[in-house]
Design a protein around this motif. Structure first.
Motif, PDB file in Angstrom:
ATOM      1  N   ASP A  88      42.992  53.294  45.449  1.00  0.00           N
ATOM      2  CA  ASP A  88      43.263  51.886  45.754  1.00  0.00           C
ATOM      3  C   ASP A  88      42.076  51.000  45.380  1.00  0.00           C
ATOM      4  OD1 ASP A  88      45.718  52.660  46.707  1.00  0.00           O
ATOM      5  OD2 ASP A  88      45.146  52.569  48.835  1.00  0.00           O
ATOM      6  N   LYS A  89      40.851  51.451  45.679  1.00  0.00           N
ATOM      7  CA  LYS A  89      39.669  50.650  45.352  1.00  0.00           C
ATOM      8  C   LYS A  89      39.505  50.524  43.837  1.00  0.00           C
ATOM      9  CE  LYS A  89      38.491  50.270  49.691  1.00  0.00           C
ATOM     10  NZ  LYS A  89      38.808  49.042  50.431  1.00  0.00           N
ATOM     11  N   ARG A  90      39.709  51.637  43.128  1.00  0.00           N
ATOM     12  CA  ARG A  90      39.558  51.590  41.677  1.00  0.00           C
ATOM     13  C   ARG A  90      40.630  50.728  41.029  1.00  0.00           C
ATOM     14  NH1 ARG A  90      37.908  57.769  39.800  1.00  0.00           N
ATOM     15  NH2 ARG A  90      35.931  57.861  40.916  1.00  0.00           N
ATOM     16  N   LYS A  91      41.813  50.719  41.627  1.00  0.00           N
ATOM     17  CA  LYS A  91      42.892  49.888  41.082  1.00  0.00           C
ATOM     18  C   LYS A  91      42.519  48.410  41.154  1.00  0.00           C
ATOM     19  CE  LYS A  91      47.057  51.159  41.987  1.00  0.00           C
ATOM     20  NZ  LYS A  91      48.343  51.412  42.712  1.00  0.00           N
ATOM     21  N   VAL A  92      41.895  48.007  42.251  1.00  0.00           N
ATOM     22  CA  VAL A  92      41.442  46.620  42.381  1.00  0.00           C
ATOM     23  C   VAL A  92      40.410  46.299  41.309  1.00  0.00           C
ATOM     24  CG1 VAL A  92      40.166  45.010  43.854  1.00  0.00           C
ATOM     25  CG2 VAL A  92      41.942  46.460  44.849  1.00  0.00           C
ATOM     26  N   GLN A  93      39.449  47.219  41.094  1.00  0.00           N
ATOM     27  CA  GLN A  93      38.433  46.993  40.069  1.00  0.00           C
ATOM     28  C   GLN A  93      39.054  46.902  38.681  1.00  0.00           C
ATOM     29  OE1 GLN A  93      35.772  50.360  41.301  1.00  0.00           O
ATOM     30  NE2 GLN A  93      34.192  48.806  41.151  1.00  0.00           N
ATOM     31  N   GLU A  94      40.010  47.786  38.410  1.00  0.00           N
ATOM     32  CA  GLU A  94      40.646  47.767  37.103  1.00  0.00           C
ATOM     33  C   GLU A  94      41.416  46.462  36.888  1.00  0.00           C
ATOM     34  OE1 GLU A  94      42.993  50.951  34.453  1.00  0.00           O
ATOM     35  OE2 GLU A  94      44.107  50.288  36.215  1.00  0.00           O
ATOM     36  N   GLN A  95      42.112  45.998  37.916  1.00  0.00           N
ATOM     37  CA  GLN A  95      42.848  44.744  37.808  1.00  0.00           C
ATOM     38  C   GLN A  95      41.915  43.583  37.517  1.00  0.00           C
ATOM     39  OE1 GLN A  95      44.839  44.731  41.600  1.00  0.00           O
ATOM     40  NE2 GLN A  95      46.613  45.875  40.849  1.00  0.00           N
ATOM     41  N   GLN A  96      40.749  43.593  38.173  1.00  0.00           N
ATOM     42  CA  GLN A  96      39.796  42.520  37.939  1.00  0.00           C
ATOM     43  C   GLN A  96      39.233  42.581  36.525  1.00  0.00           C
ATOM     44  OE1 GLN A  96      39.439  40.037  39.882  1.00  0.00           O
ATOM     45  NE2 GLN A  96      37.829  38.993  38.722  1.00  0.00           N
ATOM     46  N   LEU A  97      38.938  43.789  36.049  1.00  0.00           N
ATOM     47  CA  LEU A  97      38.456  43.944  34.679  1.00  0.00           C
ATOM     48  C   LEU A  97      39.507  43.482  33.672  1.00  0.00           C
ATOM     49  CD1 LEU A  97      36.626  47.383  34.864  1.00  0.00           C
ATOM     50  CD2 LEU A  97      35.581  45.204  34.244  1.00  0.00           C
ATOM     51  N   ARG A  98      40.740  43.846  33.906  1.00  0.00           N
ATOM     52  CA  ARG A  98      41.810  43.415  32.995  1.00  0.00           C
ATOM     53  C   ARG A  98      41.950  41.901  32.984  1.00  0.00           C
ATOM     54  NH1 ARG A  98      44.802  47.402  30.832  1.00  0.00           N
ATOM     55  NH2 ARG A  98      44.729  49.474  31.823  1.00  0.00           N
ATOM     56  N   ALA A  99      41.770  41.291  34.155  1.00  0.00           N
ATOM     57  CA  ALA A  99      41.828  39.833  34.231  1.00  0.00           C
ATOM     58  C   ALA A  99      40.724  39.189  33.412  1.00  0.00           C
ATOM     59  CB  ALA A  99      41.744  39.378  35.692  1.00  0.00           C
ATOM     60  N   GLU A 100      39.604  39.914  33.260  1.00  0.00           N
ATOM     61  CA  GLU A 100      38.488  39.430  32.457  1.00  0.00           C
ATOM     62  C   GLU A 100      38.631  39.819  30.979  1.00  0.00           C
ATOM     63  OE1 GLU A 100      35.801  37.694  33.389  1.00  0.00           O
ATOM     64  OE2 GLU A 100      36.207  37.590  35.537  1.00  0.00           O
ATOM     65  N   LYS A 232      27.878  44.829  33.943  1.00  0.00           N
ATOM     66  CA  LYS A 232      27.685  43.554  33.266  1.00  0.00           C
ATOM     67  C   LYS A 232      28.619  43.405  32.077  1.00  0.00           C
ATOM     68  CE  LYS A 232      24.066  42.092  35.589  1.00  0.00           C
ATOM     69  NZ  LYS A 232      24.176  40.900  36.432  1.00  0.00           N
ATOM     70  N   ILE A 233      29.014  42.179  31.820  1.00  0.00           N
ATOM     71  CA  ILE A 233      29.580  41.796  30.536  1.00  0.00           C
ATOM     72  C   ILE A 233      28.519  40.936  29.862  1.00  0.00           C
ATOM     73  CG2 ILE A 233      31.386  40.531  29.330  1.00  0.00           C
ATOM     74  CD1 ILE A 233      33.246  41.196  31.690  1.00  0.00           C
ATOM     75  N   MET A 250      29.484  43.119  25.225  1.00  0.00           N
ATOM     76  CA  MET A 250      29.381  44.510  25.658  1.00  0.00           C
ATOM     77  C   MET A 250      29.617  44.610  27.165  1.00  0.00           C
ATOM     78  SD  MET A 250      28.654  45.978  22.800  1.00  0.00           S
ATOM     79  CE  MET A 250      28.399  47.616  23.460  1.00  0.00           C
ATOM     80  N   TYR A 251      30.506  45.535  27.564  1.00  0.00           N
ATOM     81  CA  TYR A 251      30.638  45.895  28.972  1.00  0.00           C
ATOM     82  C   TYR A 251      29.726  47.092  29.226  1.00  0.00           C
ATOM     83  CZ  TYR A 251      32.396  47.792  33.327  1.00  0.00           C
ATOM     84  OH  TYR A 251      32.476  48.285  34.611  1.00  0.00           O
ATOM     85  N   VAL A 252      28.794  46.969  30.176  1.00  0.00           N
ATOM     86  CA  VAL A 252      27.826  48.044  30.430  1.00  0.00           C
ATOM     87  C   VAL A 252      27.815  48.385  31.917  1.00  0.00           C
ATOM     88  CG1 VAL A 252      26.366  47.437  28.469  1.00  0.00           C
ATOM     89  CG2 VAL A 252      25.920  46.384  30.694  1.00  0.00           C
ATOM     90  N   GLU A 253      27.565  49.673  32.205  1.00  0.00           N
ATOM     91  CA  GLU A 253      27.564  50.164  33.580  1.00  0.00           C
ATOM     92  C   GLU A 253      26.237  49.920  34.303  1.00  0.00           C
ATOM     93  OE1 GLU A 253      29.766  51.140  35.533  1.00  0.00           O
ATOM     94  OE2 GLU A 253      31.475  51.835  34.367  1.00  0.00           O
ATOM     95  N   ASN A 254      25.127  49.811  33.557  1.00  0.00           N
ATOM     96  CA  ASN A 254      23.841  49.477  34.178  1.00  0.00           C
ATOM     97  C   ASN A 254      23.339  50.613  35.066  1.00  0.00           C
ATOM     98  OD1 ASN A 254      21.580  47.999  34.838  1.00  0.00           O
ATOM     99  ND2 ASN A 254      22.684  46.226  35.595  1.00  0.00           N
TER     100      ASN A 254
END
Length: 361
Positions: A88-100, A232-233, A250-254
């Motif tokens: 569930d937490k990862r789904k929220v993160q993925e949705q936010q990334l897709r929105a970006e 970061k983006i 670039m999308y980076v994990e940092n």
């Protein structure tokens, strides 16, 4: 010491960076505290972790619980609730990334239906199963994810308790890492993963520096702390000055968990102009890492896939030993009101708000 193979790869990466990126850009990027060697070692560690993740045996959740009939229903359901929590937490993160406008493969777990499918469908390696258990067993993790640390009723005593539990969990890993080396790959990945994801020791060192220097309350936390500890983006200057080198932003994990410690004093003490230069340099280091991971090839193979095909555990361990993520671990952390207040403020700014999320860029 790196294996001969890893030493050759390190030199190849250095040559690629010096060849692909403009000379003046490389000079400026590495004229601060982060060195070219730091960057190469980070790239090697990222590739070795990727190879580990993609080559270890995977098993069902049922397997790790000892097979049918070995664990009671309450234990099985507890682990399944944890898996659902992670999904569930990862789904929220993925949705936010897709929105970006971004998509990150492998972020979300597949959704299983029925208890039999759920127990047998999730395929985890040994380390991934430890991560799942850790979410349930280590109070720090849920305190960060659920944003409990920043709440007003979270006291210095609460912080000391979860900190002691965290230290107690990692001291055995550190002792094995420095001693018998029974599971050194696991030792490294444990501290590297939790410090990258939650930055607990990094934030403690920031708070400790503030306490030792009697610095006042930190300003601009999201900018100064976020530079070193959040995904970061990044829009590199190369997109304007040398179009064609990078495919785009670039999308980076940092995840520079050791090298970022060089900047703890600057986070607190650097003036605005000095920190702006630090920010440009560090961001461009992350850009180089992201670009190399996504675009560099060895023998015609993408570099991370090359590591899967052409390296072994001896190579990975040599890189992990050279990197030594345990430099970032601070056992025996001692908390007072000032340090607790500082870390609470940092987590309030930096932790992802799953209820009212806004992607950090």
């Amino acid at each position: 010491m790196l294996t001969k193979k890893m030493d050759i790869v390190a030199q190849t990466i250095e040559n690629q960076i010096l060849t692909v990126f403009p000379e003046e850009y490389v000079w400026e990027t590495f004229s601060g505290k982060i060195t070219l060697r730091d960057t190469i070692l980070q790239l090697l560690a990222e590739c070795c972790k990727y190879a580990y993740d993609n080559t270890q045996e995977t098993h069902s959740l049922d397997f790790y619980l000892g097979g049918a009939g070995s664990a009671d229903d309450s234990e099985r359901m507890m682990h399944q609730r944890t898996m659902n929590y992670v999904r569930d937490k990862r789904k929220v993160q993925e949705q936010q990334l897709r929105a970006e406008g971004w998509s990150v493969n492998g972020l979300t777990l597949p959704e299983m239906k029925g208890i039999g499918e759920k127990l047998k469908g999730h395929r985890l390696n040994h380390f991934q199963f430890w991560e799942i258990c850790n979410i349930h067993d280590m109070r720090l993790v849920k305190a960060v994810v659920d944003r409990k640390i920043g709440k007003g009723n979270f006291t210095s005593q609460n912080m000391q308790e979860i900190s002691d539990e965290y230290d107690d969990a990692f001291v055995p890993f550190q002792e094995d890492w420095n001693g018998e080396n029974k599971e050194p790959l696991f030792d490294f990945l444990a501290i590297f993963t939790l410090e990258w994801k939650y930055s607990f020791d990094f934030y403690y060192e920031v708070a400790e520096f503030m306490a030792e220097t009697d610095a006042k309350r930190m300003s601009d936390i999201k900018n100064r702390i976020g530079l070193f500890s959040s995904p970061k983006i990044l829009y590199s200057e190369l997109l304007l000055t040398h179009p064609g080198i990078l495919p785009g932003p670039m999308y980076v994990e940092n995840r520079m968990v050791v090298a970022r410690r060089k900047y703890i004093g600057d986070i607190i003490m650097a003036d605005a102009d000095s920190f702006d230069r630090i920010k440009r340099q560090f961001a461009e280091v992350l850009v180089i890492i992201g670009a190399m991971l996504s675009q560099m090839t060895l023998e015609g193979i993408r570099i991370r896939d090359w590591f899967i095909e052409r390296t072994d555990q001896d190579d990975w361990l040599s890189v992990f030993k050279e990197y030594d993520a345990f430099q970032a671990f601070r056992p025996g952390k001692q908390w007072n009101k000032k340090k607790t207040r500082c870390v609470k403020d940092i987590y309030n700014e930096m932790s992802f708000d799953y209820k009212n999320h806004e992607f950090r860029s």
